[in-house]
Design a protein around this motif. Structure first.
Motif, PDB file in Angstrom:
ATOM      1  N   MET A  62      46.490 -20.343  31.627  1.00  0.00           N
ATOM      2  CA  MET A  62      45.949 -21.689  31.769  1.00  0.00           C
ATOM      3  C   MET A  62      44.844 -21.636  32.823  1.00  0.00           C
ATOM      4  O   MET A  62      45.049 -21.095  33.895  1.00  0.00           O
ATOM      5  N   PRO A  63      43.704 -22.214  32.528  1.00  0.00           N
ATOM      6  CA  PRO A  63      42.605 -22.224  33.496  1.00  0.00           C
ATOM      7  C   PRO A  63      42.958 -23.020  34.752  1.00  0.00           C
ATOM      8  O   PRO A  63      43.763 -23.957  34.723  1.00  0.00           O
ATOM      9  N   GLU A  64      42.360 -22.613  35.849  1.00  0.00           N
ATOM     10  CA  GLU A  64      42.608 -23.268  37.140  1.00  0.00           C
ATOM     11  C   GLU A  64      42.288 -24.767  37.059  1.00  0.00           C
ATOM     12  O   GLU A  64      42.946 -25.580  37.693  1.00  0.00           O
ATOM     13  N   ARG A  65      41.312 -25.122  36.268  1.00  0.00           N
ATOM     14  CA  ARG A  65      40.934 -26.538  36.120  1.00  0.00           C
ATOM     15  C   ARG A  65      42.114 -27.381  35.633  1.00  0.00           C
ATOM     16  O   ARG A  65      42.334 -28.496  36.097  1.00  0.00           O
ATOM     17  N   GLN A  66      42.899 -26.831  34.706  1.00  0.00           N
ATOM     18  CA  GLN A  66      44.056 -27.569  34.191  1.00  0.00           C
ATOM     19  C   GLN A  66      45.136 -27.704  35.254  1.00  0.00           C
ATOM     20  O   GLN A  66      45.816 -28.723  35.318  1.00  0.00           O
ATOM     21  N   PHE A  67      45.302 -26.676  36.094  1.00  0.00           N
ATOM     22  CA  PHE A  67      46.258 -26.783  37.189  1.00  0.00           C
ATOM     23  C   PHE A  67      45.847 -27.901  38.144  1.00  0.00           C
ATOM     24  O   PHE A  67      46.682 -28.693  38.595  1.00  0.00           O
ATOM     25  N   ILE A  68      44.568 -27.977  38.425  1.00  0.00           N
ATOM     26  CA  ILE A  68      44.066 -29.018  39.326  1.00  0.00           C
ATOM     27  C   ILE A  68      44.282 -30.396  38.707  1.00  0.00           C
ATOM     28  O   ILE A  68      44.698 -31.332  39.400  1.00  0.00           O
ATOM     29  N   GLU A  69      44.036 -30.530  37.412  1.00  0.00           N
ATOM     30  CA  GLU A  69      44.251 -31.819  36.738  1.00  0.00           C
ATOM     31  C   GLU A  69      45.722 -32.217  36.793  1.00  0.00           C
ATOM     32  O   GLU A  69      46.044 -33.393  36.998  1.00  0.00           O
ATOM     33  N   GLN A  70      46.629 -31.242  36.638  1.00  0.00           N
ATOM     34  CA  GLN A  70      48.057 -31.536  36.732  1.00  0.00           C
ATOM     35  C   GLN A  70      48.413 -31.991  38.149  1.00  0.00           C
ATOM     36  O   GLN A  70      49.194 -32.929  38.331  1.00  0.00           O
ATOM     37  N   GLU A  71      47.841 -31.339  39.168  1.00  0.00           N
ATOM     38  CA  GLU A  71      48.097 -31.723  40.554  1.00  0.00           C
ATOM     39  C   GLU A  71      47.610 -33.143  40.835  1.00  0.00           C
ATOM     40  O   GLU A  71      48.264 -33.905  41.542  1.00  0.00           O
ATOM     41  N   VAL A  72      46.467 -33.492  40.275  1.00  0.00           N
ATOM     42  CA  VAL A  72      45.924 -34.843  40.442  1.00  0.00           C
ATOM     43  C   VAL A  72      46.853 -35.863  39.789  1.00  0.00           C
ATOM     44  O   VAL A  72      47.141 -36.925  40.364  1.00  0.00           O
ATOM     45  N   GLN A  73      47.339 -35.547  38.602  1.00  0.00           N
ATOM     46  CA  GLN A  73      48.270 -36.445  37.918  1.00  0.00           C
ATOM     47  C   GLN A  73      49.546 -36.637  38.745  1.00  0.00           C
ATOM     48  O   GLN A  73      50.031 -37.767  38.899  1.00  0.00           O
ATOM     49  N   ILE A  74      50.061 -35.566  39.307  1.00  0.00           N
ATOM     50  CA  ILE A  74      51.257 -35.655  40.151  1.00  0.00           C
ATOM     51  C   ILE A  74      50.979 -36.530  41.367  1.00  0.00           C
ATOM     52  O   ILE A  74      51.799 -37.376  41.735  1.00  0.00           O
ATOM     53  N   ALA A  75      49.830 -36.352  41.978  1.00  0.00           N
ATOM     54  CA  ALA A  75      49.464 -37.153  43.149  1.00  0.00           C
ATOM     55  C   ALA A  75      49.398 -38.639  42.799  1.00  0.00           C
ATOM     56  O   ALA A  75      49.831 -39.494  43.585  1.00  0.00           O
ATOM     57  N   ARG A  76      48.890 -38.957  41.627  1.00  0.00           N
ATOM     58  CA  ARG A  76      48.822 -40.367  41.197  1.00  0.00           C
ATOM     59  C   ARG A  76      50.214 -40.965  41.044  1.00  0.00           C
ATOM     60  O   ARG A  76      50.474 -42.090  41.469  1.00  0.00           O
ATOM     61  N   TYR A  77      51.119 -40.200  40.428  1.00  0.00           N
ATOM     62  CA  TYR A  77      52.487 -40.692  40.270  1.00  0.00           C
ATOM     63  C   TYR A  77      53.188 -40.833  41.620  1.00  0.00           C
ATOM     64  O   TYR A  77      53.967 -41.765  41.827  1.00  0.00           O
ATOM     65  N   ARG A  78      52.922 -39.911  42.543  1.00  0.00           N
ATOM     66  CA  ARG A  78      53.503 -40.033  43.893  1.00  0.00           C
ATOM     67  C   ARG A  78      53.029 -41.309  44.578  1.00  0.00           C
ATOM     68  O   ARG A  78      53.804 -41.998  45.242  1.00  0.00           O
ATOM     69  N   LEU A  79      51.753 -41.602  44.423  1.00  0.00           N
ATOM     70  CA  LEU A  79      51.201 -42.821  45.016  1.00  0.00           C
ATOM     71  C   LEU A  79      51.860 -44.053  44.406  1.00  0.00           C
ATOM     72  O   LEU A  79      52.265 -44.974  45.134  1.00  0.00           O
ATOM     73  N   LEU A  80      51.991 -44.078  43.095  1.00  0.00           N
ATOM     74  CA  LEU A  80      52.659 -45.198  42.439  1.00  0.00           C
ATOM     75  C   LEU A  80      54.096 -45.333  42.921  1.00  0.00           C
ATOM     76  O   LEU A  80      54.585 -46.441  43.162  1.00  0.00           O
ATOM     77  N   GLU A  81      54.762 -44.192  43.090  1.00  0.00           N
ATOM     78  CA  GLU A  81      56.155 -44.197  43.545  1.00  0.00           C
ATOM     79  C   GLU A  81      56.279 -44.843  44.919  1.00  0.00           C
ATOM     80  O   GLU A  81      57.222 -45.591  45.190  1.00  0.00           O
ATOM     81  N   ARG A  82      55.305 -44.586  45.790  1.00  0.00           N
ATOM     82  CA  ARG A  82      55.342 -45.185  47.136  1.00  0.00           C
ATOM     83  C   ARG A  82      55.015 -46.676  47.122  1.00  0.00           C
ATOM     84  O   ARG A  82      55.499 -47.431  47.960  1.00  0.00           O
ATOM     85  N   GLU A  83      54.178 -47.085  46.183  1.00  0.00           N
ATOM     86  CA  GLU A  83      53.706 -48.466  46.168  1.00  0.00           C
ATOM     87  C   GLU A  83      54.618 -49.430  45.410  1.00  0.00           C
ATOM     88  O   GLU A  83      54.594 -50.626  45.665  1.00  0.00           O
TER      89      GLU A  83
END
Length: 56
Positions: free
Chosen positions: A1-22
């Motif tokens: 898997m290209p590094e770009r896809q790993f970064i996109e997955q990390e961004v998606q996780i960060a968004r869900y973490r933010l929603l979880e806190r809010e």
């Protein structure tokens, strides 16, 4: 898997973490937490697969 896809997955996780806190609904927070855990597990698995295939 290209590094770009790993970064996109990390961004998606960060968004869900933010929603979880809010979020104020306990059920929604629990569900979001479960989503974050699942996405993190998938990311770890994909990274391990990527590392093992690059070692060959």
């Amino acid at each position: 898997m290209p590094e770009r896809q790993f970064i996109e997955q990390e961004v998606q996780i960060a968004r869900y973490r933010l929603l979880e806190r809010e979020v104020t609904d306990p059920l929604a927070a629990c569900l979001l937490h479960a989503i974050v855990e699942e996405l993190e597990a998938v990311l770890r698995r994909d990274r391990e697969i990527g590392q093992s295939s690059s070692e060959v």
